[in-house]
Design a protein around this motif. Structure first.
Motif, short mmCIF file in Angstrom:
data_model
loop_
_atom_site.label_atom_id
_atom_site.label_comp_id
_atom_site.label_asym_id
_atom_site.label_seq_id
_atom_site.Cartn_x
_atom_site.Cartn_y
_atom_site.Cartn_z
N LYS A 98 -19.13 -30.46 -0.96
CA LYS A 98 -19.80 -29.41 -1.73
C LYS A 98 -21.21 -29.82 -2.15
N ASN A 99 -21.62 -31.03 -1.78
CA ASN A 99 -22.94 -31.54 -2.21
C ASN A 99 -23.12 -31.39 -3.72
N THR A 100 -22.09 -31.74 -4.44
CA THR A 100 -22.09 -31.56 -5.89
C THR A 100 -21.77 -32.88 -6.59
N VAL A 101 -22.49 -33.13 -7.67
CA VAL A 101 -22.23 -34.31 -8.50
C VAL A 101 -21.84 -33.83 -9.89
N TYR A 102 -20.95 -34.57 -10.52
CA TYR A 102 -20.42 -34.22 -11.83
C TYR A 102 -20.66 -35.39 -12.80
N LEU A 103 -20.73 -35.03 -14.07
CA LEU A 103 -20.78 -36.05 -15.12
C LEU A 103 -19.82 -35.63 -16.22
N GLN A 104 -18.71 -36.34 -16.33
CA GLN A 104 -17.75 -36.11 -17.40
C GLN A 104 -18.15 -36.99 -18.58
N MET A 105 -18.44 -36.34 -19.69
CA MET A 105 -18.91 -37.06 -20.87
C MET A 105 -17.88 -36.94 -21.98
N ASN A 106 -17.31 -38.05 -22.37
CA ASN A 106 -16.32 -38.10 -23.44
C ASN A 106 -16.86 -38.91 -24.62
N SER A 107 -16.22 -38.75 -25.75
CA SER A 107 -16.59 -39.49 -26.96
C SER A 107 -18.09 -39.40 -27.22
N LEU A 108 -18.59 -38.18 -27.17
CA LEU A 108 -20.03 -37.97 -27.32
C LEU A 108 -20.51 -38.33 -28.72
N LYS A 109 -21.73 -38.85 -28.75
CA LYS A 109 -22.37 -39.27 -30.00
C LYS A 109 -23.68 -38.51 -30.17
N PRO A 110 -24.17 -38.40 -31.40
CA PRO A 110 -25.46 -37.73 -31.60
C PRO A 110 -26.58 -38.34 -30.76
N GLU A 111 -26.55 -39.64 -30.53
CA GLU A 111 -27.59 -40.29 -29.73
C GLU A 111 -27.52 -39.92 -28.25
N ASP A 112 -26.49 -39.20 -27.84
CA ASP A 112 -26.43 -38.68 -26.47
C ASP A 112 -27.21 -37.37 -26.33
N THR A 113 -27.68 -36.84 -27.43
CA THR A 113 -28.44 -35.60 -27.39
C THR A 113 -29.72 -35.78 -26.59
N ALA A 114 -29.89 -34.93 -25.58
CA ALA A 114 -31.04 -35.03 -24.69
C ALA A 114 -30.99 -33.88 -23.69
N VAL A 115 -32.06 -33.76 -22.93
CA VAL A 115 -32.04 -32.91 -21.74
C VAL A 115 -31.56 -33.80 -20.59
N TYR A 116 -30.55 -33.34 -19.91
CA TYR A 116 -29.97 -34.10 -18.80
C TYR A 116 -30.46 -33.52 -17.48
N TYR A 117 -30.97 -34.40 -16.63
CA TYR A 117 -31.53 -33.99 -15.35
C TYR A 117 -30.70 -34.55 -14.20
N CYS A 118 -30.42 -33.68 -13.27
CA CYS A 118 -29.76 -34.10 -12.04
C CYS A 118 -30.81 -34.68 -11.09
N ASN A 119 -30.42 -35.69 -10.35
CA ASN A 119 -31.33 -36.35 -9.42
C ASN A 119 -30.64 -36.57 -8.09
N LEU A 120 -31.41 -36.40 -7.02
CA LEU A 120 -30.95 -36.79 -5.69
C LEU A 120 -32.05 -37.64 -5.07
N ARG A 121 -31.67 -38.79 -4.56
CA ARG A 121 -32.63 -39.70 -3.91
C ARG A 121 -32.15 -39.96 -2.50
N GLY A 122 -33.03 -39.69 -1.52
CA GLY A 122 -32.62 -39.92 -0.14
C GLY A 122 -33.80 -39.86 0.80
N GLY A 123 -33.53 -40.15 2.08
CA GLY A 123 -34.56 -40.11 3.09
C GLY A 123 -34.94 -41.49 3.56
N ALA A 124 -35.56 -41.54 4.76
CA ALA A 124 -35.99 -42.82 5.33
C ALA A 124 -36.98 -43.52 4.39
#
Length: 117
Positions: free
Chosen positions: A75-101
């Protein structure tokens, strides 16, 4: 070109859980690494977790044992399961793909995660 579309952010209480998803489309290079970075106000963007096409993972020390990165190559899909979240986890989360020659980074638009204390 590669497009990355994230979903799953939101507001959660201290100790709660969230699951982020990111679907990639377009001219996707293989092998590649997909993952998540985050940026809090006034701070630099930092790595959260990455996973390669073969399943090798890498985590920031601050999230080890609480977050789990996974992917569905079909599915070309990545997941992030986040448990036990803390206030310091507050942020904008960005997905990244790195590839190519010559490795190139592609980014999603970002999704806000807010953890209340």
């Amino acid at each position: 070109q590669v497009q990355l579309v994230e979903s799953g952010g939101g507001l959660v209480q201290f100790g709660g859980s969230l699951r982020l998803s990111c679907a990639a489309s377009g001219s996707i290079f293989r092998p590649n690494a997909m993952g998540w970075y985050r940026q809090a106000p006034g701070k630099q963007r930092e790595l959260v977790a990455t996973i390669t096409s073969g399943g090798s993972t890498n985590y920031a020390h601050s999230v080890k044992g609480r977050f789990t990165v996974s992917r569905d190559n079909a599915k070309n899909t990545v997941y992030l399961q986040m448990n036990s979240l803390k206030p310091e986890d507050t942020a904008v989360y960005y997905c990244n793909l790195r590839g190519g020659a010559i490795p190139r980074d592609y980014w999603g638009q970002g999704t806000q995660v807010t953890v209340s204390s």
